[in-house]
Design an enzyme around this catalytic site. Structure first.
Site, mmCIF file in Angstrom:
data_model
loop_
_atom_site.group_PDB
_atom_site.id
_atom_site.type_symbol
_atom_site.label_atom_id
_atom_site.label_comp_id
_atom_site.label_asym_id
_atom_site.label_seq_id
_atom_site.Cartn_x
_atom_site.Cartn_y
_atom_site.Cartn_z
ATOM 1 N N GLU A 90 0.829 -1.207 0.000
ATOM 2 C CA GLU A 90 0.000 0.000 0.000
ATOM 3 C C GLU A 90 0.861 1.254 0.000
ATOM 4 O O GLU A 90 0.787 2.094 0.893
ATOM 5 C CB GLU A 90 -0.962 0.001 1.189
ATOM 6 C CG GLU A 90 -1.996 -1.100 1.085
ATOM 7 C CD GLU A 90 -3.216 -0.904 1.963
ATOM 8 O OE1 GLU A 90 -3.088 -0.248 3.007
ATOM 9 O OE2 GLU A 90 -4.293 -1.396 1.595
ATOM 10 N N GLU B 6 -6.379 -8.007 -1.281
ATOM 11 C CA GLU B 6 -6.758 -8.082 0.132
ATOM 12 C C GLU B 6 -8.218 -7.719 0.297
ATOM 13 O O GLU B 6 -8.711 -6.786 -0.349
ATOM 14 C CB GLU B 6 -5.972 -7.067 0.971
ATOM 15 C CG GLU B 6 -4.517 -7.340 1.130
ATOM 16 C CD GLU B 6 -3.869 -6.287 2.049
ATOM 17 O OE1 GLU B 6 -4.575 -5.678 2.883
ATOM 18 O OE2 GLU B 6 -2.665 -6.078 1.908
HETATM 19 C C1 GLA Z 1 -4.120 -2.931 4.564
HETATM 20 C C2 GLA Z 1 -2.738 -3.533 4.651
HETATM 21 C C3 GLA Z 1 -2.681 -4.810 5.430
HETATM 22 C C4 GLA Z 1 -3.581 -4.743 6.646
HETATM 23 C C5 GLA Z 1 -4.979 -4.395 6.217
HETATM 24 C C6 GLA Z 1 -5.964 -4.390 7.368
HETATM 25 O O1 GLA Z 1 -4.791 -3.298 3.450
HETATM 26 O O2 GLA Z 1 -2.161 -3.733 3.387
HETATM 27 O O3 GLA Z 1 -1.342 -5.013 5.818
HETATM 28 O O4 GLA Z 1 -3.096 -3.796 7.526
HETATM 29 O O5 GLA Z 1 -4.966 -3.117 5.647
HETATM 30 O O6 GLA Z 1 -7.242 -4.021 6.956
#
Ligand code: GLA
Ligand code: ZN
Length: 685
Positions: A149, A311
């Protein structure tokens, strides 16, 4: 086939570094039970892999990779650079970021490295290379996951220096830069590059009634571009390090904020990714059209190519004030929503719920209890089975849309940096309103960037196209004169790429295409609407609709008026216009109308263009279509917590998930999903 697998990939983030080895063994048993075939590993392991400047220790990761392979699980290998080791920050404080108020951060959290820190760049690139060298022949390796991210904002001296270099490349000389930034305003003329500082709360930015304002939007837009480019440069360094060792490596990184992350221009980024990957975290009350729009945007980033849902939470989130459970069936429903719009992986954060720290209450496939007898695990395992059964049926399927909505990050930044005429105007909200007019009727839409070819579309909508970049007006003219229908709105055609007003009358470069001149723009307070009174020429539209936010006071220059304002001193002036242009027509909506107008207006246009919904569905049931090898897959998704009746049509259709042949009227269970093979029945204008 997406080249990655012969089925939709299924798995997620896996953090074995948090657990003793006997737990790893149990994980493998449970992954197998749940049909998990991909695990994203090593995302936050930099400190473990590199205890000091010279030493690297990957033995634990060797074991993880071997174990995954032995158990038939492919690895999405993280480079691990999203959280730097504490020793590194201590030794090289230039890695630490500075916030907009000039406060230097101490070591902590993650996403904590300055993107222009030479130390960060050196060590992150080196780490990526070492990983590539170590795992280049590893049979578990499928995909690379750079950092995590990416994207925040940094205002440190590294960044300030790099900004000057970026500006020199963009503008060449200070004379050009001074003109671009309009520095004759408030006596800002720069005589030396060193005089330029980052626009921040310490310099050009200040808060007015809760909104961040900037004295120099052009400078702030350039900072946004620069910041997005800075992170992209970090991504590319790691990617190139990997590819220098493994030229055929597939490299990606996970896009955040469900794909609409303001600080990064994902259209620009997508060009550097082998496949787009997305993190999607809707809350239980997020309107589902918002998520659909973002999935369509992810598909649009690479002109229709599939993406990975990298994710999502199997159940609850942990980072909101209140984090409800996902209701039974919702995780499955949202997974198929992504698949319906182009995803070819369904992945979770996280596979095993951590025992400590910030995310210990975040949803996971394997809960703290540690075994498989939980609701969430059963739902995950059930989905795993379904995805196995689907096999490669949907891989490589494409989406055909005749309608496109234009999305542009620069325009987003520019609109929201603008002081006046209103701070109420929010770009994403506007895009969503136009998208919803189609979503609610199950008319398929592509979200496109400025570089996307337009000729394949019958209807192109560019809501609030405030910034018109070089060549874009000509592109729109060519599209329209060739027979296309183009729609744009108030607050369009105002500035060029550097936020300088196109003089000589709004909407500037779009004036000829639209056949109008906007003389003034009124800003309305929330709750003080005006109205659009239709002239009665457009089928299906009521007599009058409310409108607000901004009202352009315009004169037609060849366009026909289809609605006029109902109130205020400009009552009777045009509010909706249509300009015949070559073989096509260009529409202008001079104000921000209520949703009912948008729905009726676009129904009118799509009827005229013979663009039909992909299915007729009751409220709360989303429909979209993917196609492959002459077969059509219609996804019907029931977002309601009660059953919904859907029309399948007289011809029986195969429902892929149940294997049943359905026809006539069918009941879609609460949060239920149908994937119907064959032409969608019951579709019609
Ligand atoms: C983000 C991060 C993950 C985790 C999620 C939790 O997407 O990439 O590492 O922290 O949030 O929702
Ligand atoms: Zn910095």
């Amino acid at each position: 086939m997406n080249g990655l697998s012969n089925k939709i990939l299924y798995g997620g983030d896996y953090n074995p570094e948090q657990w003793p080895r006997d737990v790893w063994k149990e994980d493998m048993r449970l992954f197998n039970l749940a049909g998990i075939d991909i695990a994203t590993v090593n995302v936050f392991s930099w400190a473990r892999n590199q205890p000091d400047e010279k030493t690297y220790r990957f033995e634990w990761l060797d074991d993880v990779m071997d174990m995954l392979h032995t158990n038939g699980v492919r690895a999405c290998l993280g480079t691990g650079t999203a959280a730097h080791p504490a020793w590194m920050a201590h030794t090289f404080p230039d890695m630490l970021t500075v916030d907009s108020q000039g406060r230097k951060k101490k070591y902590g959290r993650r996403h904590n490295s300055c993107p222009n820190s030479p130390t960060f760049r050196l060590y992150s690139e080196r780490l990526a290379k070492k990983l590539a060298e170590r795992y280049k022949d590893h049979p578990a390796l499928l995909l690379w996951h750079v950092n995590n991210e990416m994207g925040w904002r940094c205002y440190c001296e590294n960044c300030e220096r790099a900004f000057r270099v970026w500006l020199k490349e963009r503008y060449g000389t200070l004379v050009v830069l001074n003109a671009a930034w309009y520095t004759s305003f408030w006596g800002h003329t720069f005589y030396d590059w060193e005089e330029i500082v980052l626009p921040s709360q310490q310099s050009e930015h200040f808060n007015v009634s809760g909104h961040e304002s900037t004295a120099f939007p052009a400078m702030s837009i350039d900072y946004d571009r620069f910041n997005s480019d800075s992170f992209l440069a970090c991504y590319k360094l790691e990617r190139d390090a990997i590819k220098s060792v493994i030229p055929e490596a597939l490299v990606t990184t996970n896009f955040q904020s469900n794909g609409t992350y303001k600080p990064l221009d994902y259209f620009k980024w997508a060009k550097e990714l082998d496949i787009v990957a997305l993190d999607s975290y809707p809350a239980n009350d997020t309107p589902m059209s918002q998520i659909a729009m973002r999935h369509d945007l992810m598909r649009g980033l690479k002109n229709g190519e599939p993406f990975l849902l990298m994710e999502q939470s199997p159940s609850q989130l942990n980072w909101k004030d209140v984090n409800p459970l996902k209701r039974p069936g919702v995780m499955r429903l949202w997974s198929y929503q992504a698949v319906a719009r182009g995803a070819e992986a369904v992945m979770f954060f996280q596979l095993r719920r951590s025992a400590g720290a910030f995310e210990k209450f975040h949803g996971a496939v394997i809960d703290h209890v540690g075994h498989e007898n939980t609701r969430v695990f059963s739902e995950c395992a059930e989905l795993g089975r379904e995805l196995q059964q689907l096999g490669d049926t949907l891989l490589g399927a494409t989406t055909k849309s005749r309608v496109a909505i234009v999305f542009d990050w620069d325009n987003w930044w520019a609109i929201e940096h603008s002081s006046g005429p209103t701070k109420q105007l929010k770009y994403l909200q506007q895009i969503q309103r136009y998208y919803d007019a189609f979503y609610n009727r199950s008319v398929q839409v592509d979200m496109i960037g400025l570089e996307t070819e337009l000729s394949g579309y019958d209807l192109v909508i560019a809501p609030v196209l405030y910034m018109v970049k070089p060549g874009y007006a000509a592109k729109l003219e060519a599209y329209t004169s060739g027979g296309g229908t183009f729609v744009t709105t108030f607050f369009s055609g105002i500035v060029n790429e550097i936020d300088l007003v196109t003089l000589g009358g709004y909407p500037g470069e779009l004036r000829k295409l639209l056949g109008i001149w906007v003389e003034e723009t009124d800003a309305l307070f929330p709750g003080q609407p005006n109205s659009m009174v239709m002239k009665g020429n457009l089928d299906g539209l009521e007599r009058s609709y409310s409108c607000g936010t901004l009202c352009d006071l315009l004169h037609t220059e060849g366009a026909e008026t289809e609605a006029v304002y109902g109130g205020c001193f400009y009552a009777g002036m045009p509010a909706v216009t249509r300009n015949r242009f070559g073989k096509g027509e260009a529409w202008y909506l001079a104000s921000d109308p209520e949703a009912a107008f948008l729905e009726a207006f676009f129904k009118h246009l799509t009827d005229k263009l013979n663009i039909v919904p992909v299915a007729k569905t009751p409220p709360g049931v989303e429909a979209s279509v993917r196609e492959k090898d002459g077969r059509q897959f219609t996804f019907l998704l029931n977002h309601n917590d009660r059953p919904a009746t859907v029309q399948i049509g007289e011809e029986p259709s195969m429902e892929l998930l149940s294997g049943m042949r359905l026809s006539g009227e069918s009941e879609l269970p609460p949060y239920g999903v149908f994937i119907l093979e064959g032409p969608s029945k019951g579709a019609g204008p």
